[in-house]
Scaffold this active site. Structure first.
Site, PDB file in Angstrom:
ATOM      1  N   HIS A   1       0.833  -1.216   0.000  1.00 19.42           N
ATOM      2  CA  HIS A   1       0.000   0.000   0.000  1.00 19.42           C
ATOM      3  C   HIS A   1       0.866   1.264   0.000  1.00 19.42           C
ATOM      4  O   HIS A   1       1.276   1.759   1.047  1.00 19.42           O
ATOM      5  CB  HIS A   1      -0.907  -0.008   1.238  1.00 19.42           C
TER       6      HIS A   1
ATOM      7  N   ARG B   1       2.513   8.613  -6.528  1.00 17.16           N
ATOM      8  CA  ARG B   1       2.168   9.971  -7.011  1.00 17.16           C
ATOM      9  C   ARG B   1       2.412  10.242  -8.490  1.00 17.16           C
ATOM     10  O   ARG B   1       2.025  11.291  -8.988  1.00 17.16           O
ATOM     11  CB  ARG B   1       2.887  11.056  -6.204  1.00 17.16           C
TER      12      ARG B   1
ATOM     13  N   ASP C   1      -8.634   3.227  -3.537  1.00 19.22           N
ATOM     14  CA  ASP C   1      -8.049   3.792  -2.315  1.00 19.22           C
ATOM     15  C   ASP C   1      -7.923   5.316  -2.356  1.00 19.22           C
ATOM     16  O   ASP C   1      -7.585   5.904  -3.373  1.00 19.22           O
ATOM     17  CB  ASP C   1      -6.667   3.197  -2.038  1.00 19.22           C
TER      18      ASP C   1
ATOM     19  N   HIS D   1     -10.781   0.459   0.739  1.00 21.83           N
ATOM     20  CA  HIS D   1     -10.648   1.631   1.617  1.00 21.83           C
ATOM     21  C   HIS D   1     -12.013   1.801   2.280  1.00 21.83           C
ATOM     22  O   HIS D   1     -12.978   2.213   1.635  1.00 21.83           O
ATOM     23  CB  HIS D   1     -10.260   2.845   0.771  1.00 21.83           C
TER      24      HIS D   1
ATOM     25  N   ASN E   1      -5.780   9.646   7.004  1.00 21.63           N
ATOM     26  CA  ASN E   1      -7.117   9.083   6.880  1.00 21.63           C
ATOM     27  C   ASN E   1      -7.020   7.596   6.564  1.00 21.63           C
ATOM     28  O   ASN E   1      -6.474   7.246   5.530  1.00 21.63           O
ATOM     29  CB  ASN E   1      -7.877   9.798   5.753  1.00 21.63           C
TER      30      ASN E   1
ATOM     31  N   ASP F   1       1.023   2.641   3.731  1.00 21.39           N
ATOM     32  CA  ASP F   1       0.172   3.735   3.236  1.00 21.39           C
ATOM     33  C   ASP F   1       1.015   5.004   3.025  1.00 21.39           C
ATOM     34  O   ASP F   1       0.554   6.128   3.290  1.00 21.39           O
ATOM     35  CB  ASP F   1      -1.007   4.003   4.179  1.00 21.39           C
TER      36      ASP F   1
ATOM     37  N   HIS G   1       3.404  14.244   0.689  1.00 14.04           N
ATOM     38  CA  HIS G   1       2.867  15.573   0.353  1.00 14.04           C
ATOM     39  C   HIS G   1       3.987  16.577   0.543  1.00 14.04           C
ATOM     40  O   HIS G   1       4.806  16.443   1.456  1.00 14.04           O
ATOM     41  CB  HIS G   1       1.704  15.949   1.275  1.00 14.04           C
TER      42      HIS G   1
HETATM   43 ZN   LIG Z   1      -6.987   4.488   1.909  1.00 11.99          ZN
END
Ligand SMILES: [Zn+2]
Length: 435
Positions: free
Chosen positions: A65, A69, A157, A184, A283, A310, A314
């Site tokens: 996961h 990008r 996701d 998700h 999240n 995950d 950013h």
């Molecule tokens: Zn997710």
């Protein structure tokens, strides 16, 4: 030239062993021999020696996961910089989520990702394609075509598939095409406008919360659909005690469900957000200390099968804004191993079971090779020092983005070398240029 990894402990996650072994890797990059310690005395001219004494050799980690990008958000991460972060963290394979721009909802985007991964040539990238076109939750993508292009799974996701009938058909259709479904779980009605866990801290901070139920009602719905269809389901980033309980019961009933959590859900709770820390905003959000304990218990009991990062890069420009406005997500590839080793020291997981959740189990769920150290198999591995303590500093981060709540924290356990197909792709002091 052939290589001799001399000394150290070898972890076999499949058999649950951690024993002192020597490893010989042949000229083609395959594991030729795994030998009891000391049985090989002389290197001879054929062998290059890597001294692993005091260290631990593990299968190359597999992260199911990750957000790479690219295409579309190259200011956050590219497939090259994400691959560098991966190998620095001990990973030799990553599965990347489809919420790029354009969305990976057709074969040409899947093929583009695979091409960029081959150019980066550091680790294996497994594209996860979108369940629905544009991740809009409406019409299913062409799973057969995506599979042919190289996708190993499907997920929307970043967003849930809110329509129950669409999700039901996705489970059936994916199963018939040999694709994993990664869900998700989020009820958008319950989470709308929320920026952190709904509880005493969010109340004190005066911000809107995301209740645990937002995750749990969708976990329950997807378990019901897995039961209805008989098709396998994988639940992404489990964060609450209630979800762990639902998954546990589903497994006891024989429903084909697997689950992952991320290191931040067993390392931090919602107090990390105090001070409006945007690097602790993700999240699903960080939950309560009771949830953290339930996640650990879920890992111990194998209710939670996988640890996945995950990894969600950013840029500072995006994260250094008012808490409510900041995007969700943190990077994770370079901290996953030390954070997981903390669970081993706590006695939550044995070393082989921790590595299994980071390698062979995700490989099995995705239906891909890897996650094992066996004679005849490619030498995809990492050599780590479990005792190495270090302060995680922004300057050391290989990812293009630095949004981590662990910056400045003292961590223990460091990857020192990553090998893919017998070739060293990362060594302790490797600094890739331009990061
Ligand atoms: Zn997710």
């Amino acid at each position: 030239m052939a290589t001799w990894i001399k000394g150290g402990v070898l972890v076999d996650p499949v058999r649950g062993l951690a024993e002192e072994r020597d490893v010989i890797i042949d000229e083609r990059g395959r594991i030729e021999k795994i030998l009891p310690k000391g049985s090989l005395r002389d290197a001879g001219p054929r062998l290059k020696i890597i001294d692993a004494s005091g260290k631990v050799t593990i299968p190359g980690l597999i992260d199911m996961h990750v957000h790479l990008r690219e295409p579309g958000h190259e200011h956050k991460e590219t497939i090259l910089t994400g691959s560098r972060a991966g190998v620095a963290g001990g990973f030799t394979a990553l599965a990347c989520m489809p919420n790029t721009d354009p969305v990976n909802d057709n074969g040409s985007v899947t093929e583009f990702i695979l091409r960029r991964a081959r150019e980066a040539d550091l680790l294996t990238v497994y594209p996860v394609a979108a369940i629905t076109s544009g991740q809009k939750g409406e019409s299913l993508t062409d799973f057969g075509h995506l599979r042919e292009a190289g996708a190993v799974g499907v997920s929307d996701d970043g967003r849930p598939v809110s329509d129950r009938e669409v999700m039901r058909r996705a489970l059936e259709y994916a199963h018939s095409h040999g694709l994993a479904v990664i869900s998700h779980c989020e009820d958008l009605g319950l989470s709308a406008g929320g920026v952190m866990h709904e509880g005493d801290i969010s109340a004190r901070m005066g911000v809107k919360g995301i209740p645990a139920a937002s995750e749990e009602v969708m976990v329950q719905r997807d378990i019901s659909l897995a039961k209805l269809t008989g098709c396998p389901l994988h639940i992404a980033h489990v964060s609450t005690a209630g979800s762990v309980a639902l998954i546990k019961r589903a497994k006891e009933e024989g429903i084909r469900v697997t689950a992952e959590t991320a290191p931040h859900y067993f390392s931090l709770d919602h107090r990390a957000v105090i001070g409006y820390n945007t690097n602790a905003k993700m999240n699903p959000p960080l939950r309560t200390s009771e949830d953290v304990e339930a996640i650990k218990k879920g890992l111990f009991e194998d209710v939670i099968d996988v640890i996945a990062t995950d990894h969600a890069p950013h840029s500072p420009l995006e994260k250094e804004v008012a808490f409510e406005k900041a995007p969700f997500g943190i990077i994770g590839l370079e901290t996953a191993l030390p954070l997981t080793l903390a669970l081993v020291r706590e006695g939550v997981l044995t070393l082989p079971s921790a590595i299994r959740k980071l390698s062979s189990t995700p490989a099995t769920i995705l239906g891909v090779a890897g996650g094992v150290l066996e004679e005849g198999k490619p030498a995809d591995l990492a050599i780590m020092d479990p005792e190495w303590e270090f302060v995680f500093e922004a300057a050391q981060i290989q990812s293009k983005s630095k949004n981590s709540p662990f910056i400045g924290k003292r961590l223990k356990g460091k990857n020192t070398l990553t090998m893919r197909g017998g070739r060293i792709v990362w060594e302790r002091d490797t600094e890739y240029p331009g990061c």
